[in-house]
Design an enzyme around this catalytic site. Structure first.
Site, PDB file in Angstrom:
ATOM      1  N   HIS A   1       0.874  -1.377  -0.005  1.00 52.43           N
ATOM      2  CA  HIS A   1       0.048   0.037  -0.160  1.00 52.43           C
ATOM      3  C   HIS A   1       0.971   1.394   0.122  1.00 52.43           C
ATOM      4  O   HIS A   1       0.625   2.310   0.622  1.00 52.43           O
ATOM      5  CB  HIS A   1      -1.054  -0.092   1.027  1.00 52.43           C
ATOM      6  CG  HIS A   1      -0.333  -0.209   2.581  1.00 52.43           C
ATOM      7  ND1 HIS A   1      -0.985  -0.850   3.597  1.00 52.43           N
ATOM      8  CD2 HIS A   1       0.781   0.344   3.032  1.00 52.43           C
ATOM      9  CE1 HIS A   1      -0.245  -0.707   4.667  1.00 52.43           C
ATOM     10  NE2 HIS A   1       0.761   0.055   4.419  1.00 52.43           N
TER      11      HIS A   1
ATOM     12  N   HIS B   1      -1.072   5.173   9.351  1.00 52.27           N
ATOM     13  CA  HIS B   1       0.292   5.946   9.651  1.00 52.27           C
ATOM     14  C   HIS B   1       0.530   7.017  10.444  1.00 52.27           C
ATOM     15  O   HIS B   1       0.579   8.274   9.815  1.00 52.27           O
ATOM     16  CB  HIS B   1       0.925   6.108   8.109  1.00 52.27           C
ATOM     17  CG  HIS B   1       1.091   4.834   7.291  1.00 52.27           C
ATOM     18  ND1 HIS B   1      -0.246   4.117   6.836  1.00 52.27           N
ATOM     19  CD2 HIS B   1       2.134   3.834   7.033  1.00 52.27           C
ATOM     20  CE1 HIS B   1       0.118   3.048   6.155  1.00 52.27           C
ATOM     21  NE2 HIS B   1       1.390   2.898   6.226  1.00 52.27           N
TER      22      HIS B   1
ATOM     23  N   HIS C   1      10.442  -3.940   3.126  1.00 52.47           N
ATOM     24  CA  HIS C   1      10.854  -2.651   3.029  1.00 52.47           C
ATOM     25  C   HIS C   1      11.346  -2.002   4.303  1.00 52.47           C
ATOM     26  O   HIS C   1      10.681  -2.661   5.592  1.00 52.47           O
ATOM     27  CB  HIS C   1       9.949  -1.568   2.311  1.00 52.47           C
ATOM     28  CG  HIS C   1       8.581  -1.478   3.174  1.00 52.47           C
ATOM     29  ND1 HIS C   1       7.718  -2.587   3.297  1.00 52.47           N
ATOM     30  CD2 HIS C   1       7.813  -0.440   3.415  1.00 52.47           C
ATOM     31  CE1 HIS C   1       6.465  -2.072   3.784  1.00 52.47           C
ATOM     32  NE2 HIS C   1       6.492  -0.756   4.207  1.00 52.47           N
TER      33      HIS C   1
ATOM     34  N   GLU D   1       4.655  -5.507   8.655  1.00 54.41           N
ATOM     35  CA  GLU D   1       3.209  -5.330   8.197  1.00 54.41           C
ATOM     36  C   GLU D   1       2.882  -6.736   7.393  1.00 54.41           C
ATOM     37  O   GLU D   1       1.500  -6.791   7.182  1.00 54.41           O
ATOM     38  CB  GLU D   1       3.241  -4.026   7.009  1.00 54.41           C
ATOM     39  CG  GLU D   1       3.631  -2.824   7.478  1.00 54.41           C
ATOM     40  CD  GLU D   1       3.742  -1.718   6.353  1.00 54.41           C
ATOM     41  OE1 GLU D   1       3.970  -0.643   6.879  1.00 54.41           O
ATOM     42  OE2 GLU D   1       3.486  -2.174   5.226  1.00 54.41           O
TER      43      GLU D   1
HETATM   44  O1  LIG Z   1       8.079   5.339   0.857  1.00 53.97           O
HETATM   45  C1  LIG Z   1       7.805   4.486   0.750  1.00 53.97           C
HETATM   46  O2  LIG Z   1       8.309   3.499   0.107  1.00 53.97           O
HETATM   47  C2  LIG Z   1       6.816   3.672   1.793  1.00 53.97           C
HETATM   48  C3  LIG Z   1       6.171   2.606   1.446  1.00 53.97           C
HETATM   49  C4  LIG Z   1       5.209   2.081   2.208  1.00 53.97           C
HETATM   50  C5  LIG Z   1       4.369   2.670   3.185  1.00 53.97           C
HETATM   51  O3  LIG Z   1       3.324   2.438   3.975  1.00 53.97           O
HETATM   52  C6  LIG Z   1       4.998   4.017   3.318  1.00 53.97           C
HETATM   53  O4  LIG Z   1       4.375   4.821   4.602  1.00 53.97           O
HETATM   54  C7  LIG Z   1       5.857   4.551   2.797  1.00 53.97           C
END
Ligand SMILES: O=C(O)c1ccc(O)c(O)c1
Length: 280
Positions: free
Chosen positions: A12, A59, A193, A240
């Site tokens: 997302h 967030h 990530h 997540e």
């Molecule tokens: O900057 C990003 O890549 C990124 C990815 C997923 C997220 O939920 C986010 O808040 C930022």
């Protein structure tokens, strides 16, 4: 009775929403990301779900360090897109499904999972980007949505095993609702990530693809993955992926994999996407 017909998982990433909203989706970098959802858009236009139960994380838009529910269910009539610092996304207001949401809250809380009931909340990219990926840019979202927010931001997040078991309770709750509804459950966030620190930008395609395989074919094993493994292998925000286990727990033990997409990069993350069909 209401039926869960399918599960959908997708990352997302906020930059995906920005690419769409700013007319950049045809640029080669973004076209590759959106191409993974061409099948999905055609599929969902035929499936026409009445309700999507959408598992995501906030967030620091609706919640903050002042208030951190582990699991929160949106029972409101509607949910506005949140202002995440550059104005709310130009996407439709999300229409809720209060009767079904209250039924799920009652059944799941009485199955010993303590949910926070939310009657007023704005929804951020965690919820609106998956809707954009699956439905494109309609005037109005074509179904009702029950937002289900999970704390994966502030330690301690719930375990994968807890999320998987919660999915099973959600399935029972939905399938005991006395209305002929086609319900989908979506799990969002991930895949690998890490947004900060020396490991920022970490991508582990081997782990991500192994997780996709486990999620489809051996979800019990996926549910046993401990936090430390998610974080070590998939980065701090890789945690997540526990939200995908809620989606998987709400489906049958054996499901049909209708579609899979995996792509790197989109902003700082890997994009993963599955469509899993529940047996009739
Ligand atoms: O900057 C990003 O890549 C990124 C990815 C997923 C997220 O939920 C986010 O808040 C930022």
């Amino acid at each position: 009775m209401a039926k869960i017909t399918a599960g959908v998982s997708t990352s997302h990433i906020p930059a995906i929403g920005a690419a769409l909203d700013n007319g950049r989706s045809a640029e080669p970098y973004w076209a590759k990301v959106f191409s993974g959802f061409d099948f999905s858009k055609r599929w969902i236009a035929e499936e026409k779900p009445d309700v999507v139960f959408l598992v995501y994380n906030d967030h620091a838009s609706a919640f903050s360090l002042e208030m951190i529910p582990t699991f929160a269910i949106g029972c409101a009539e509607s949910f506005k897109p949140a202002d995440e610092g550059w104005g709310p996304r130009p996407v439709p207001i999300v229409q809720g499904s209060p009767d079904l949401a209250w039924h799920i809250a009652e059944a799941v809380i009485q199955s010993d999972f303590d949910l926070t009931i939310i009657n007023k909340m704005d929804v951020d990219h965690g919820l609106t980007v998956p809707l954009s990926l699956m439905f494109g840019q309609p005037e109005a979202w074509p179904c009702q949505v029950i937002p289900f927010a999970v704390n994966v931001v502030q330690y301690p997040p719930p375990s994968g095993a807890r999320c998987y078991a919660l999915g099973k309770a959600i399935r029972k709750a939905i399938e005991s609702f006395d209305a002929d509804l086609n319900v989908q459950i979506w799990g969002t966030g991930g895949m690998s990530h890490q947004l900060q620190g020396p490991r920022a930008g970490l991508i582990n395609a081997k782990f991500d693809n192994h997780f996709l395989d486990l999620l489809v074919n051996d979800p019990e094993a996926a549910a046993r993955i401990p936090h430390v493994e998610f974080i070590r292998e998939a980065g701090s925000e890789g945690i997540e992926l526990v939200m995908w286990l809620i989606m998987r727990g709400a489906l049958a033990d054996t499901v049909e994999e209708l579609h899979r997409f995996y792509h790197v990069p989109a902003s700082n993350t890997a994009v993963g996407h599955l469509i899993l069909k529940n047996p009739a």
